[in-house]
Motif scaffolding. Structure first.
Motif, short mmCIF file in Angstrom:
data_model
loop_
_atom_site.label_atom_id
_atom_site.label_comp_id
_atom_site.label_asym_id
_atom_site.label_seq_id
_atom_site.Cartn_x
_atom_site.Cartn_y
_atom_site.Cartn_z
N GLN A 193 0.83 -1.19 0.00
CA GLN A 193 0.00 0.00 0.00
C GLN A 193 0.88 1.25 0.00
N ASP A 231 -1.34 6.73 -2.17
CA ASP A 231 -2.50 6.82 -3.06
C ASP A 231 -2.96 8.26 -3.26
N CYS A 284 10.46 1.11 -5.12
CA CYS A 284 9.38 2.07 -4.96
C CYS A 284 9.94 3.49 -5.03
N HIS A 313 4.45 2.64 -6.27
CA HIS A 313 4.98 1.29 -6.04
C HIS A 313 4.53 0.38 -7.16
N SER A 332 2.52 -2.08 -9.12
CA SER A 332 1.16 -2.56 -8.95
C SER A 332 0.96 -3.85 -9.73
N LYS A 351 -1.01 -4.45 -11.98
CA LYS A 351 -1.26 -4.17 -13.40
C LYS A 351 0.01 -3.72 -14.12
N ARG A 355 3.73 -4.31 -13.27
CA ARG A 355 4.94 -4.76 -12.59
C ARG A 355 5.75 -5.73 -13.42
#
Length: 431
Positions: free
Chosen positions: A2, A5, A355, A379, A381, A383, A385
């Motif tokens: 996490q 965001d 990250c 970082h 994700s 979708k 990486r």
């Protein structure tokens, strides 16, 4: 994992284009056991070309130049330059006809697709030309690391605009790439200076920097561009990058004027024998300032009276949070904002996840860390990486305009994309 965001991720994506090629020298060397005394391989190749009849010669020259002219300007000039640069020839070059010289030059040339495999790790600076833009828009120059045949890294450029409302538009890259003129290296070792000219380039996307010295033999990596402003207001485009020879890495400095003319030279000192150096955009207290990671674990602050010599330093940022326990480093040159120096960082955590974070340094004394992010800003994700090096997001610098940060970053050492965040939100996320 996490993060905070707070980023707005933009749809703009830059992917490698294997059709973008540059004409570069192609060297012929003898294996030591098979070398012929007085007749090196270059001369043997030329001897074969000299046997061609005029009709066959004309046909082959037409075929070679016709193919290259589909995506290169000044093809004849590039081929003749490589003809004259070929080493070991025993013939009288002045006695060779223009067509035969062109063809000989073609045998000592190759098309190199410098971004065939990847295009990533961008840095960004304001363009010197801000004319003709909508109110609130800015034009920028983006540098990117391209990877081609043999996993060799080069530097390529793009022009873009950051539009009011936050959209990023990248100008279409030119289908033509200039074959650089490489001036003979001046000096030796850490005093060598290499000058590269791309005089026919019509915009920055037509210039490319590929390895030309022994220290760069396996790559020019991760250019961190900075718009450096001298005390008299004169602007210089500078950039630190990693030169890799296949065994060792060292930091070198790029100086560009109009992204058509470049000067490259090694940096000296103990801190320069590693990666990850980033120059502050102005002098501090009358001295040049640099961030470095020469211990491969922490961020250091260095000062120098000489732009090219960097020793010692003070450790100012150590790994503190779980996503940076393995190492922490800078992601580009510090950005001066009202509150201090904004530094984008990278952290390496478990399973080699990279990250992107940030911290704030004191403007007058950048050895003081005012606050930093406890959670990553960006970082890997699920979708985004997968790629050449999975689980990596990485940037070589951002741009602040109108109290907003534009962050270009690479994903999985494969492609590049963008995100934005309001400075107030970013600073509020720091502790």
């Amino acid at each position: 994992m996490q993060g905070t965001d707070i980023m707005t991720h933009l749809p703009t994506i830059l992917r490698p284009d294997p059709s973008r090629t540059v004409i570069r020298p192609f060297y012929a060397q003898d294996l030591p056991a098979y070398a012929e005394e007085g007749r090196p391989r270059t001369q043997r190749i030329v001897d074969r070309v000299m046997t061609l009849g005029e009709d066959d010669l004309a046909a082959e020259v037409a075929r070679v130049t016709g193919s290259l002219e589909l995506r290169h300007r000044d093809v004849h000039e590039a081929l003749l330059r490589n003809f004259h640069a070929a080493e070991g020839l025993t013939l009288d070059r002045g006695s060779v006809s223009p067509d035969r010289a062109l063809l000989i030059g073609a045998y000592f040339s190759e098309e190199y697709s410098f971004e065939a495999a990847a295009l990533f790790n961008p840095s960004i600076v304001l363009h010197s030309d801000q004319h003709g833009l909508p109110d609130g828009a800015v034009r920028f120059v983006l540098s990117l690391r391209g990877i081609g045949e043999g996993h060799v890294s080069s530097v390529t450029f793009r022009i873009g605009t950051w539009q009011p409302g936050g959209d990023v538009r990248i100008d279409a890259a030119s289908g033509m790439v200039v074959s650089p003129r490489i001036q003979a290296v001046v000096g030796d070792g850490l005093d060598e200076v290499t000058r590269i000219f791309c005089p026919g380039a019509r915009d920055a996307s037509e210039s490319v920097l590929f390895p030309v010295t022994k220290s760069q033999a396996r790559g020019i990596e991760d250019l961190r561009l900075v718009r450096f402003v001298a005390e008299d207001g004169e602007v210089h485009f500078l950039g630190t990058y990693t030169a890799f020879d296949g065994a060792t890495a060292r930091s070198e400095l790029l100086r560009g004027t109009d992204f058509r003319t470049f000067e490259m030279r090694p940096l000296k000192g103990s801190a320069a024998r590693a990666k990850g150096m980033a120059l502050f955009p102005r002098r501090i207290g009358g001295r040049y300032a640099m961030l470095a990671r020469h211990d491969n674990e922490n961020v250091w602050l260095l000062f120098s009276d000489d732009l090219h010599s960097w020793d010692g330093g003070e450790k100012i940022i150590e790994p503190k949070y779980f996503w940076e326990f393995f190492q922490i480093g800078n992601c580009g040159s510090p950005i001066e904002i009202e509150e201090g120096w904004l530094v984008l960082t990278h952290g390496v955590g478990s399973v080699r996840n990279y990250c992107i974070g940030a911290c704030l340094l004191d403007r007058d004394d950048p050895s003081i860390v005012l606050k930093r992010m406890a959670l990553p800003l960006v970082h890997p994700s699920p979708k985004e990486r997968d790629g050449y090096v999975p689980n990596v997001v990485y940037s070589c610098g951002g741009l602040v305009h109108d109290r907003t940060l534009l962050l270009p970053y690479g994903v999985a050492d494969g492609f590049a994309t963008f995100a934005t965040v309001a400075l107030d939100d970013l600073l509020a996320a720091m502790v």
